[in-house]
Design a protein around this motif. Structure first.
Motif, short mmCIF file in Angstrom:
data_model
loop_
_atom_site.label_atom_id
_atom_site.label_comp_id
_atom_site.label_asym_id
_atom_site.label_seq_id
_atom_site.Cartn_x
_atom_site.Cartn_y
_atom_site.Cartn_z
N SER A 136 -2.16 2.54 -4.51
CA SER A 136 -1.55 3.52 -4.17
C SER A 136 -2.63 4.87 -3.86
CB SER A 136 -0.72 4.36 -5.34
OG SER A 136 -0.55 5.51 -5.23
N ASN A 137 -2.35 5.53 -2.82
CA ASN A 137 -3.20 6.77 -2.63
C ASN A 137 -2.87 7.97 -3.26
OD1 ASN A 137 -2.85 4.93 -0.06
ND2 ASN A 137 -4.87 6.02 0.08
N SER A 138 -1.74 8.06 -3.78
CA SER A 138 -1.08 9.27 -4.71
C SER A 138 -2.16 9.69 -5.92
CB SER A 138 0.24 9.13 -4.92
OG SER A 138 0.50 10.13 -5.92
N PHE A 184 0.95 -1.18 0.06
CA PHE A 184 0.00 0.14 0.07
C PHE A 184 0.72 1.22 0.02
CE2 PHE A 184 -2.65 -3.34 2.16
CZ PHE A 184 -3.91 -3.27 1.28
N SER A 185 0.57 2.14 -0.80
CA SER A 185 1.32 3.30 -0.82
C SER A 185 0.88 4.51 -0.38
CB SER A 185 2.28 3.43 -2.36
OG SER A 185 3.11 4.76 -2.30
N GLY A 216 3.05 -8.10 -10.93
CA GLY A 216 3.34 -6.60 -10.49
C GLY A 216 2.55 -5.91 -11.09
N PHE A 217 1.72 -4.69 -10.48
CA PHE A 217 1.01 -3.97 -11.10
C PHE A 217 0.75 -2.55 -10.22
CE2 PHE A 217 -1.80 -6.83 -9.25
CZ PHE A 217 -2.56 -5.90 -8.42
N VAL A 218 0.18 -1.67 -11.02
CA VAL A 218 -0.26 -0.42 -9.92
C VAL A 218 -1.85 -0.17 -10.17
CG1 VAL A 218 -0.14 2.19 -9.55
CG2 VAL A 218 1.96 0.72 -10.06
N ALA A 219 -2.36 -0.01 -8.95
CA ALA A 219 -3.93 0.25 -9.17
C ALA A 219 -3.86 1.49 -8.20
CB ALA A 219 -4.78 -0.85 -8.73
N VAL A 220 -4.91 2.37 -8.35
CA VAL A 220 -4.89 3.65 -7.40
C VAL A 220 -6.50 3.80 -7.01
CG1 VAL A 220 -3.00 4.53 -8.73
CG2 VAL A 220 -5.39 5.15 -9.43
N LYS A 221 -6.71 4.55 -6.09
CA LYS A 221 -7.85 5.04 -5.74
C LYS A 221 -8.04 6.35 -5.92
CE LYS A 221 -8.50 6.69 -1.94
NZ LYS A 221 -7.89 7.92 -2.32
#
Ligand code: NAP
Length: 365
Positions: free
Chosen positions: A113-115, A86-87, A152-157
């Protein structure tokens, strides 16, 4: 009972990071095994690194106090068992933050990520699990586009302000009453500005009529969240127009949104709207995800609700609470909506997204 999944928190010492620790201390699926922050905190115990900056109402969970904080860029020191990060880290400039999140994905780690840095990256899903969990289907495309390992991946809110009212709009759209125009004024809490927001005393005695970048995010992010996944792309839906005015108010936690809207077609009765909201349920609820609020939308009839100090923790901070629904002189309807910005709008929303990722098999455990 499933074996707990080892997770790491990037930006663990900040306001959102502290909320992760608070929420995950008793989480049935996830167990924190890695805490990371800037070089200022690296090498210290978590308790030393945070020092006087612990801002939660509850005390720091004992199990984290003596954990050593890792520098977020010290990849060699990542514990071997971590399956997910969690970032809550912002590196100053957007490109640096994007590269930083992708560097973790490149090494095979899922990052939620929260960014705001990656919210508009075309192959990165921006998810509110009650609305667009299907956008996660873009993750294999992201992995292919960027040569990431298949873990591996990036998901965001999305932005915290959007969560106060967008689930309610989605419920109306889904029930056959598409919304065409929204005017929204937000009254956003100090914790939304991170550690500085909560500790600079002058912020507690004023209303600041400007939050840099917030109105653009509030106006634009819904188009991607409500967009269609088609031909391996998320196509934003621009059919709904939003005008936003965002303010910072002297409240600790809880973003309130004053919403005025017009429907594109038929205008439903107020009782119909209340029924749609009260009965609304979505994938996180049907999958019984541990952080899914039941119900996701709470409708209040009292004239003086929702109020931050009474309602911000509804649904363990994950529910949206709505009140003051009425016809309006200039718009079809108006209402007031409240959500917890550091829970539903930050750490809790990301944890719910991660639960959905686990349930759909995107996180290899
Ligand atoms: P914060 O309280 O200021 O915390 C920032 C965190 O990032 C700290 O752990 C800090 O570590 C770390 N950090 C700062 N500069 C760094 C650097 N150069 N390299 C590595 N780590 C660095 O901020 P926050 O409110 O928790 O917000 C974190 C992120 O979540 C931001 O992207 C924010 O926009 C987003 N967000 C916040 C909210 C909210 O309600 N607060 C809601 C949605 C999204 P040190 O302690 O070591 O300096």
């Amino acid at each position: 009972m499933r074996k707990k999944i080892a997770v790491g928190i990037l930006g663990a010492t900040g306001v959102v990071g502290q909320n992760y620790l608070r929420l995950l201390a008793t989480h049935p699926w996830f167990e924190i095994v890695d805490l990371a922050a800037s070089s200022r905190s690296a090498g210290k115990t978590y308790e030393q690194a945070v020092g006087e900056r612990w801002l939660m109402d509850s005390s720091m969970p004992d199990e984290f106090k003596n954990m050593k904080v890792r520098d977020v860029t010290d990849y060699a020191a990542i514990p071997a068992d971590v399956k997910l990060f969690f970032s809550a880290t912002e590196l100053g400039d957007k490109q640096a933050t994007r590269d930083f999140e992708f560097a973790y994905a490149e090494q095979g780690y899922p990052v939620v990520s929260n960014s705001s840095a990656n919210r508009w990256t075309p192959d990165v899903p921006m998810v509110i699990p009650e609305i667009n969990g299907d956008h996660l289907e873009i993750l294999p495309i992201q992995q292919k586009n960027r040569n990431f390992p298949d873990s591996g991946f990036v998901a965001v809110k999305p932005n915290c302000s959007v969560q106060s009212y967008l689930v309610a709009i989605h419920a109306l759209n889904e029930a056959g009453y598409p919304v065409e125009e929204i005017l929204v004024n937000t009254l956003q809490a100090l914790s939304g500005a991170g550690y500085k927001g909560l500790t600079e005393p002058e912020r507690r005695i004023t209303v600041n009529p400007f939050i840099p970048g917030e109105e653009e995010k509030t106006e634009n992010e819904p188009s991607k969240i409500l967009g269609l996944l088609e031909d391996n792309k998320i196509i934003p839906d621009y059919s709904m127009e939003i005008s936003a005015l965002c303010t910072r108010v002297p409240v600790i936690d809880g973003h309130t949104a004053l919403v005025y809207l017009n429907f594109a077609e038929e205008v439903p009765e107020l009782d119909t709207i209340k029924k749609i909201w009260s009965e609304f349920t979505a994938e996180p609820q049907s999958l019984k995800l541990p952080s899914a609020p039941v119900p996701p939308i709470l409708v209040m009839e009292e004239d003086d609700r929702p109020q931050v100090h009474l309602d911000v923790d509804n649904g363990e901070g994950m529910a949206v609470t709505i009140g003051r629904l009425a016809e309006d002189k200039f718009f079809d309807i108006r209402f007031v909506a409240l959500s917890h910005n550091t829970v539903r709008g930050a750490a809790g929303g990301a944890i719910l997204t991660a639960e959905l990722l686990v349930e759909k098999g995107y996180i290899k455990v």
